[in-house]
Design a protein around this motif. Structure first.
Motif, PDB file in Angstrom:
ATOM      1  N   ARG A 119       3.843  45.977 -43.182  1.00 53.18           N
ATOM      2  CA  ARG A 119       2.451  46.205 -43.535  1.00 53.18           C
ATOM      3  C   ARG A 119       1.697  44.883 -43.626  1.00 53.18           C
ATOM      4  O   ARG A 119       0.566  44.750 -43.175  1.00 53.18           O
ATOM      5  N   ILE A 120       2.331  43.880 -44.207  1.00 52.24           N
ATOM      6  CA  ILE A 120       1.702  42.574 -44.293  1.00 52.24           C
ATOM      7  C   ILE A 120       1.454  41.989 -42.906  1.00 52.24           C
ATOM      8  O   ILE A 120       0.434  41.368 -42.635  1.00 52.24           O
ATOM      9  N   MET A 121       2.383  42.245 -41.979  1.00 54.19           N
ATOM     10  CA  MET A 121       2.262  41.696 -40.630  1.00 54.19           C
ATOM     11  C   MET A 121       1.489  42.625 -39.697  1.00 54.19           C
ATOM     12  O   MET A 121       1.362  42.355 -38.510  1.00 54.19           O
ATOM     13  N   SER A 122       0.973  43.725 -40.246  1.00 51.43           N
ATOM     14  CA  SER A 122       0.198  44.685 -39.463  1.00 51.43           C
ATOM     15  C   SER A 122       1.006  45.255 -38.298  1.00 51.43           C
ATOM     16  O   SER A 122       0.504  45.467 -37.205  1.00 51.43           O
ATOM     17  N   LEU A 123       2.301  45.486 -38.503  1.00 56.98           N
ATOM     18  CA  LEU A 123       3.156  46.041 -37.462  1.00 56.98           C
ATOM     19  C   LEU A 123       3.486  47.507 -37.703  1.00 56.98           C
ATOM     20  O   LEU A 123       4.217  48.117 -36.931  1.00 56.98           O
ATOM     21  N   GLU A 124       2.977  48.074 -38.797  1.00 62.07           N
ATOM     22  CA  GLU A 124       3.386  49.408 -39.186  1.00 62.07           C
ATOM     23  C   GLU A 124       2.814  50.464 -38.253  1.00 62.07           C
ATOM     24  O   GLU A 124       1.662  50.403 -37.852  1.00 62.07           O
ATOM     25  N   LYS A 125       3.599  51.460 -37.922  1.00 66.91           N
ATOM     26  CA  LYS A 125       3.155  52.581 -37.102  1.00 66.91           C
ATOM     27  C   LYS A 125       2.965  53.783 -38.010  1.00 66.91           C
ATOM     28  O   LYS A 125       3.832  54.110 -38.798  1.00 66.91           O
ATOM     29  N   ALA A 126       1.822  54.423 -37.876  1.00 70.48           N
ATOM     30  CA  ALA A 126       1.497  55.526 -38.775  1.00 70.48           C
ATOM     31  C   ALA A 126       2.528  56.635 -38.679  1.00 70.48           C
ATOM     32  O   ALA A 126       2.846  57.118 -37.598  1.00 70.48           O
TER      33      ALA A 126
ATOM     34  N   ASP B 260      -1.692  47.535 -32.621  1.00 67.21           N
ATOM     35  CA  ASP B 260      -2.192  48.884 -32.833  1.00 67.21           C
ATOM     36  C   ASP B 260      -1.085  49.712 -33.478  1.00 67.21           C
ATOM     37  O   ASP B 260      -0.027  49.922 -32.888  1.00 67.21           O
ATOM     38  N   PRO B 261      -1.300  50.204 -34.727  1.00 64.31           N
ATOM     39  CA  PRO B 261      -0.229  50.943 -35.405  1.00 64.31           C
ATOM     40  C   PRO B 261       0.130  52.249 -34.717  1.00 64.31           C
ATOM     41  O   PRO B 261       1.213  52.798 -34.960  1.00 64.31           O
ATOM     42  N   ALA B 262      -0.738  52.779 -33.845  1.00 64.41           N
ATOM     43  CA  ALA B 262      -0.512  54.097 -33.256  1.00 64.41           C
ATOM     44  C   ALA B 262       0.198  54.061 -31.909  1.00 64.41           C
ATOM     45  O   ALA B 262       0.484  55.105 -31.330  1.00 64.41           O
ATOM     46  N   GLY B 263       0.480  52.918 -31.347  1.00 65.07           N
ATOM     47  CA  GLY B 263       1.099  52.947 -30.036  1.00 65.07           C
ATOM     48  C   GLY B 263       1.640  51.597 -29.619  1.00 65.07           C
ATOM     49  O   GLY B 263       1.425  50.584 -30.281  1.00 65.07           O
ATOM     50  N   PRO B 264       2.383  51.517 -28.501  1.00 65.82           N
ATOM     51  CA  PRO B 264       2.912  52.679 -27.775  1.00 65.82           C
ATOM     52  C   PRO B 264       4.156  53.228 -28.449  1.00 65.82           C
ATOM     53  O   PRO B 264       4.826  52.514 -29.188  1.00 65.82           O
ATOM     54  N   GLY B 265       4.466  54.472 -28.221  1.00 71.09           N
ATOM     55  CA  GLY B 265       5.600  55.078 -28.901  1.00 71.09           C
ATOM     56  C   GLY B 265       6.917  54.853 -28.200  1.00 71.09           C
ATOM     57  O   GLY B 265       7.970  54.971 -28.803  1.00 71.09           O
TER      58      GLY B 265
ATOM     59  N   PHE C 259      -7.794  52.351 -37.804  1.00 71.77           N
ATOM     60  CA  PHE C 259      -6.904  52.994 -38.758  1.00 71.77           C
ATOM     61  C   PHE C 259      -6.407  51.995 -39.802  1.00 71.77           C
ATOM     62  O   PHE C 259      -5.952  50.897 -39.472  1.00 71.77           O
ATOM     63  N   ASN C 260      -6.471  52.390 -41.071  1.00 72.20           N
ATOM     64  CA  ASN C 260      -5.974  51.578 -42.182  1.00 72.20           C
ATOM     65  C   ASN C 260      -4.570  52.051 -42.522  1.00 72.20           C
ATOM     66  O   ASN C 260      -4.375  53.180 -42.974  1.00 72.20           O
ATOM     67  N   VAL C 261      -3.563  51.197 -42.315  1.00 72.64           N
ATOM     68  CA  VAL C 261      -2.175  51.607 -42.510  1.00 72.64           C
ATOM     69  C   VAL C 261      -1.867  51.910 -43.968  1.00 72.64           C
ATOM     70  O   VAL C 261      -0.864  52.562 -44.277  1.00 72.64           O
TER      71      VAL C 261
ATOM     72  N   GLN D 107      -5.346  44.447 -31.560  1.00 73.98           N
ATOM     73  CA  GLN D 107      -6.599  44.833 -32.199  1.00 73.98           C
ATOM     74  C   GLN D 107      -7.133  43.680 -33.046  1.00 73.98           C
ATOM     75  O   GLN D 107      -6.352  42.950 -33.672  1.00 73.98           O
ATOM     76  N   ASP D 108      -8.449  43.517 -33.047  1.00 71.54           N
ATOM     77  CA  ASP D 108      -9.112  42.598 -33.975  1.00 71.54           C
ATOM     78  C   ASP D 108      -9.610  43.422 -35.155  1.00 71.54           C
ATOM     79  O   ASP D 108     -10.506  44.250 -35.007  1.00 71.54           O
TER      80      ASP D 108
END
Length: 602
Positions: A545-552, A333-338, A456-458, A351-352
């Motif tokens: 971004r490729i690994m879907s690890l980005e946080k918004a 989940d790009p939005a958490g946890p912080g 959310f789309n990073v 997330q799927d």
């Protein structure tokens, strides 16, 4: 630099940079990017290799012999006997076939043995004549690449004008090999479903399978450019597994010439099925000459001319309406946890992500033509098969007030093939083949597709110029093979083969100087080192971004654009000499690669 200016503001104000400064940086960065031209580089690392390569090739050409070039041909052997079982020496054995220019003939030795080498794959007729015996004929002998079946002949007493035709006999069995081979012939290619690349037929062989879960990501990597036919991740997430080995550990040959990428091991070379006569797949017992292949070896043998004119006009079309939805993949989940608790680290929530379906069009028209320039002497075959693809992706950029944005990715690949086969004399045969593919892609970098479930789309926070249609690559690819067979004696054939493979991947439209990354949000004191300099402790954004690890809103969107030039050349000479009981095989290969990329640290 603007980046350093932001750091100065932080040091002076002790806090966040003014939003105006960040916005100014973004727009200036955009203007700078649009002015960049494509990068072109050349390498001189190959120059010193030419003299050595030429000397070795001359040595192979003049001092090496061959009885069976198993990279692209097969053979036939057997013993001729009379009705009592006694061998028949000096019997005349002739073989003819639809894929053989002219005919080949030989006399049996004192033990009644005969052997034909370098027979192109196809269907053959065997004719045997001897004094005081009837003529023997057998039709429908199938010769496959790499096989040496035995066909023993029993002659009947009588006049040679009498003909004995064998229409049903025991199947040919190759008892000379310890390798496990599967030959995917033209009829299998025509009637059995398969993919668009010749690599897709590997899964027809034992211990080979299409394996999308060999490691890495569960989806293709967008925007990397120059993807091999088996995938974009160098064998990590896509490709064909043989005996447990990854895709990049397989060997991919065209007309016996290795086409593996020198750096990564995968193959960028593809051959349209309209050019293919047969694909040989070896899964065990692989020869030392293919020692770099830890998995399997796929070898493509292309079509040839014949005494009869033949050709085809083909067209293939595919679109998103004919295909299912893309596969979902897992991400954090790009939005958490912080923040992490004091006792350790906590992974972000799982997330799927189910991406929306893109609009795609894929059109492959083609034409082939083959026939005799001179019957039984000189044949030719030529083909042209372009592939034109278009992908359109619509992404919601409402977070920037831009609404829905459309992004196109256009790719053109032009496949060209030509081959000449010549029967110069009864003792000399020549061939030359050439395969060329030129690929160009625009719109190389695409944003992630939107989620069908509203996740959310990073990519939606990235500036649009990151996905400019002018960013792309060109990738010419060439495979050339020439060879000659010399029949020195009835029992000795000398063969010389020479192959050349070249590929050259080059990005265009990417920057070659200037700042190469910026922050999505204003930097803070927490992103400075002890000297007050800006730094980023996180993984580069492109990788994240490729690994879907980005946080918004908290990571740098772009580490940088890397204009790349990757050139690879490969030379190979193959030879072998053999008698009825012994054989020695020699192979020389020289590979060289050069790469260049432009980046700048700030």
């Amino acid at each position: 630099m603007l980046y350093e200016s932001i750091c100065s503001l932080l040091r002076e104000g002790g806090g966040d940079a003014p939003e105006a400064a960040v916005s100014s940086f973004r727009f200036a960065r955009q203007d700078l990017l649009l002015e960049f031209a494509s990068v072109e580089r050349s390498s001189s690392m190959f120059k010193n290799r030419w003299p050595v390569g030429i000397l070795v090739l001359m040595f192979c050409a003049f001092f090496s012999l061959s009885a069976l070039a198993q990279e692209t041909t097969g053979g036939l052997q057997g013993t001729v006997r009379d009705p009592s079982g006694a061998v028949v020496p000096s019997a005349r054995v002739v073989v003819t076939g639809s894929s053989l220019v002219g005919s080949k003939e030989i006399e049996t030795d004192a033990s009644g043995y005969y052997r034909f080498a370098n027979l192109p794959p196809g269907t053959y007729r065997l004719t045997v004549t001897a004094k005081d015996f009837k003529t023997f004929k057998r039709e429908g002998l199938v010769i496959e690449v790499g096989h040496l079946p035995s066909v023993d002949v029993i002659l009947e007493v009588g006049a040679s004008s009498e003909i004995v035709e064998v229409t049903s006999a025991a199947p040919q069995i190759d008892v000379t090999t310890s390798r496990t081979m599967t030959n995917i012939t033209e009829d299998v290619i025509k009637y059995i479903p398969h993919g668009e690349s010749f690599q897709s037929v590997l899964q027809f062989a034992p211990s080979a399978r299409n394996e999308p879960l060999m490691g890495g990501m569960g989806m293709g990597t967008p925007g990397t450019g120059g993807c091999s036919p088996t995938g974009c991740t160098n064998g990590a997430a896509n490709g064909y597994q043989v005996g447990g080995a990854a895709d990049s550990e397989n060997g991919y040959l065209v007309e016996g010439q290795d086409t593996a990428n020198v750096i990564g091991g995968y193959s960028h070379t593809n051959v349209p099925f309209d050019f293919i006569e047969e694909v040989q797949v070896k899964t065990s017992g692989i020869e030392a000459e293919n020692g770099g292949a830890l998995g399997g070896v796929a070898n493509v043998v292309m079509k040839k001319g014949s005494n009869a004119w033949h050709g085809s006009v083909v067209a293939q079309y595919n679109s998103d309406t004919m295909n299912g939805a893309p596969n979902d993949y897992s991400r954090y989940d790009p939005a958490g946890p912080g923040a992490s608790p004091s006792w350790g680290l906590v992974d972000p929530l799982h997330q799927d992500y189910q991406p929306r379906k893109d609009g795609t069009k894929d059109f492959l028209p083609g034409i082939t033509l083959g026939g005799p320039i001179k019957r039984d002497r000189l044949w030719f075959f030529a083909g042209f098969n372009p592939e034109l693809t278009k992908l359109r992706r619509t992404v919601d950029f409402s977070s920037q007030g831009l609404g829905l944005q459309k992004f196109d990715q256009n790719q053109q690949t032009y496949y060209t093939n030509a081959r000449i086969d010549a029967n110069v004399s009864k003792k000399i045969r020549l061939f030359a083949s050439w395969l060329y593919q030129y690929q160009r892609e625009s719109g190389q970098v695409l944003p992630h597709a939107d989620s069908t479930t509203g996740l959310f789309n990073v990519s939606s926070t990235s500036p649009l110029f990151v996905f400019a249609h002018g960013l792309g690559f060109t990738a010419p690819n060439q495979t050339t093979n020439v060879g000659a067979d010399f029949t020195l004696t009835p029992r000795l054939v000398a063969t010389t083969r020479f192959g050349y493979f070249f590929e050259n991947y080059k990005d265009f439209g990417f920057p070659t100087s200037g700042d190469t990354y910026f922050w999505n949000s204003a930097a803070t004191a927490a992103t400075q080192d002890v000297n007050g300099n800006c730094f980023g402790a996180r993984m580069p954004s492109r990788v994240m971004r490729i690994m879907s690890l980005e946080k918004a809103g908290t990571t740098p969107l772009i580490l940088g654009f890397f204009p790349m030039l990757i050139a690879a050349r490969q030379w190979a000479a193959t030879s072998m000499w053999a008698t009825a009981i012994t054989a020695a095989h020699f192979r020389f290969m020289s590979q060289a690669a050069a790469s260049g990329q432009t980046s700048r640290k700030t």
